[in-house]
Design an enzyme around this catalytic site. Structure first.
Site, short mmCIF file in Angstrom:
data_model
loop_
_atom_site.label_atom_id
_atom_site.label_comp_id
_atom_site.label_asym_id
_atom_site.label_seq_id
_atom_site.Cartn_x
_atom_site.Cartn_y
_atom_site.Cartn_z
N TYR A 159 0.83 -1.21 0.00
CA TYR A 159 0.00 0.00 0.00
C TYR A 159 0.87 1.27 0.00
O TYR A 159 1.86 1.36 0.72
CB TYR A 159 -0.92 0.06 1.24
CG TYR A 159 -1.47 1.44 1.41
CD1 TYR A 159 -2.50 1.89 0.61
CD2 TYR A 159 -0.87 2.33 2.30
CE1 TYR A 159 -2.95 3.19 0.69
CE2 TYR A 159 -1.32 3.64 2.39
CZ TYR A 159 -2.36 4.06 1.58
OH TYR A 159 -2.79 5.37 1.64
N HIS A 207 -3.00 1.82 7.10
CA HIS A 207 -4.14 1.54 6.21
C HIS A 207 -4.97 0.35 6.68
O HIS A 207 -5.29 -0.55 5.90
CB HIS A 207 -3.64 1.34 4.77
CG HIS A 207 -4.57 1.95 3.76
ND1 HIS A 207 -5.40 1.21 2.98
CD2 HIS A 207 -4.82 3.25 3.44
CE1 HIS A 207 -6.11 2.00 2.21
NE2 HIS A 207 -5.78 3.25 2.48
C1 GCO Z 1 -4.71 8.36 2.70
C2 GCO Z 1 -5.68 7.27 2.34
C3 GCO Z 1 -5.84 7.01 0.87
C4 GCO Z 1 -7.00 6.05 0.62
C5 GCO Z 1 -7.80 6.47 -0.56
C6 GCO Z 1 -8.96 5.54 -0.84
O1 GCO Z 1 -4.32 8.38 3.85
O2 GCO Z 1 -4.40 9.19 1.85
O3 GCO Z 1 -5.52 6.17 3.14
O4 GCO Z 1 -4.66 6.62 0.26
O5 GCO Z 1 -6.53 4.76 0.43
O6 GCO Z 1 -8.25 7.77 -0.37
O7 GCO Z 1 -9.75 6.03 -1.87
MG MG Z 2 -5.02 6.94 5.11
#
Ligand code: GCO
Ligand code: MG
Length: 397
Positions: A159, A207
């Site tokens: 991620y 996440h």
């Molecule tokens: C962040 C978020 C995003 C989300 C995304 C989902 O902290 O910026 O976790 O990366 O994953 O907005 O649509």
């Molecule tokens: Mg986030």
């Protein structure tokens, strides 16, 4: 100042955005963002089929009453689709009200508490050397707070290591391994702290991937690195879980980007279980509700950190920056940025300089839409990835 017209504009300048444009009989118009990443058309239908017919002929100045009308009047309250639709109406009406007053929106929200808002970008790397390079480049652009996301040895595409998470076609599948992450993340964060020193604020987003005891272990192991925060260490539907993490560590916690109601935030705030509240105007019912959440948070010295991933449209940034400028408990604004096509479609008064964002002084929230440009970037269905453990179990993306 009655509403003459309301329409939804769907476009994909680099990624999908859903925008509501409301116009009054006097010719003023306002914009609100209604984008729910990966489920965009559900909000479009909600707005077109159910909300817009109720808006025509209403007094555009009655923002609170319209919010209550759409929230209580639906009977089926809350949820991301409903609240994004309400948010779009709410932000567009605040935009119109500020334009009618000839004022930048922050003036209506109480006036400036600060001139510029601290922001953080995303540093990404497939491995630690690549991440170090990205951090150095961002520091060269003036950033003093930086989010760190790094590839994990043995796992493909962790991620936060891709600029765009959304994918055309069906959802991509990513592998996840909590133990591999837990072995790697504290070492990675320590290396980054050693390289940048104590002056740079470092953030990290888990996440929603860990179990409670794993999250507590991570928060404790990184305590001495003095992170600005650890974000979403676990899914936060169940507040008991955050209580447990909190008992084990003083690492600051930031939670709330997926919340859409003040009631989702209430226990976390009132029990001092978090340090930053991450709701945004678009996903939490517009400025009307997010301002209430921020005011509640202020009583416990919890600060704001409005979600600012790339799927928050420039319109949401406009709204968030005007609110952030006015609030006494603004903390930091996430700033993932947008592709150049999005900047062409959404002319904007807000700007980046020297580690901070400014709201601009244009009347309203200062973001407009160039519909001819928007028409050149038609909507394409796309999805966020889904995540599986190495044995195939579906996990939290
Ligand atoms: C962040 C978020 C995003 C989300 C995304 C989902 O902290 O910026 O976790 O990366 O994953 O907005 O649509
Ligand atoms: Mg986030």
């Amino acid at each position: 100042m009655n509403i003459r017209e309301a329409r939804v504009i769907i476009c994909s300048p680099g990624r999908n955005f859903v925008t509501l444009r409301i116009e009054t009989e006097s010719g003023l118009h306002g914009l609100g963002d209604a984008t729910v990443n990966g489920r965009e058309m559900a909000v479009v239908a909600y707005l077109q089929d159910h909300v817009i017919p109720c808006l025509l002929g209403r007094d555009a100045g009655r923002i609170e009453d319209t919010w209550q009308y759409l929230y209580r009047g639906a009977y089926w309250r809350g949820g991301p689709i409903t609240m994004a639709a309400i948010a779009a109406v709410d932000v567009a009406l605040w935009d119109i009200k500020a334009k009618a007053a000839g004022m930048p929106l922050y003036q209506l929200l109480g006036g400036a508490s600060r001139e510029r808002m601290l922001c953080y970008p995303h540093a990404r790397g497939v491995d630690v050397p690549a991440l170090l390079d990205h951090v150095a480049a961002l520091r060269g652009q003036g950033y003093r707070a930086i989010r760190l996301q790094c590839g994990i040895p043995g796992l493909d595409r962790a991620y936060g290591t891709d600029a765009s998470q959304a994918r055309r076609g069906l959802p991509a599948e990513q592998l996840w391994d909590c133990e591999a992450y837990l072995r790697f993340a504290p070492r990675m964060l320590r290396t980054m702290r050693e390289h940048v020193g104590e002056e740079v604020d470092l953030l990290h987003d888990v996440h929603h991937r860990l179990t409670p005891i794993q999250a507590a272990r991570l928060a404790r192991e990184v305590e001495s690195l003095h992170l600005f925060w650890l974000e979403d260490p676990v899914p936060a539907e169940n507040h008991e879980v955050i209580r447990m993490i909190r008992q084990h560590s003083t690492t600051p916690l930031a939670i709330g980007e997926v919340f859409n109601s003040i009631h989702d935030c209430r226990a976390l705030i009132q029990e001092q279980l978090i340090d930053y509240i991450r709701v945004t105007p678009v996903h939490a019912g517009g400025l009307t509700q997010v301002r209430r959440i921020a005011d509640l948070a202020a009583l416990w010295q919890i600060r704001t950190a409005f979600h600012g991933a790339g799927d928050m449209s420039p319109v949401t940034y406009g709204a968030a920056l005007h609110l952030g400028r006015a609030l006494s408990n603004f903390g930091i604004q996430e700033f993932a940025g947008h592709p150049p096509e999005a900047r062409e479609v959404f002319p904007r008064a807000w700007a980046y300089a020297d580690g901070h964002l400014t709201s601009g002084e244009a009347p309203g929230h200062g973001v407009d839409i160039d519909e001819a440009a928007a028409a050149r970037f038609p909507y394409t269905r796309s999805y966020l990835p889904v995540c599986r453990l190495t044995d195939g179990t579906l996990w939290n993306y």
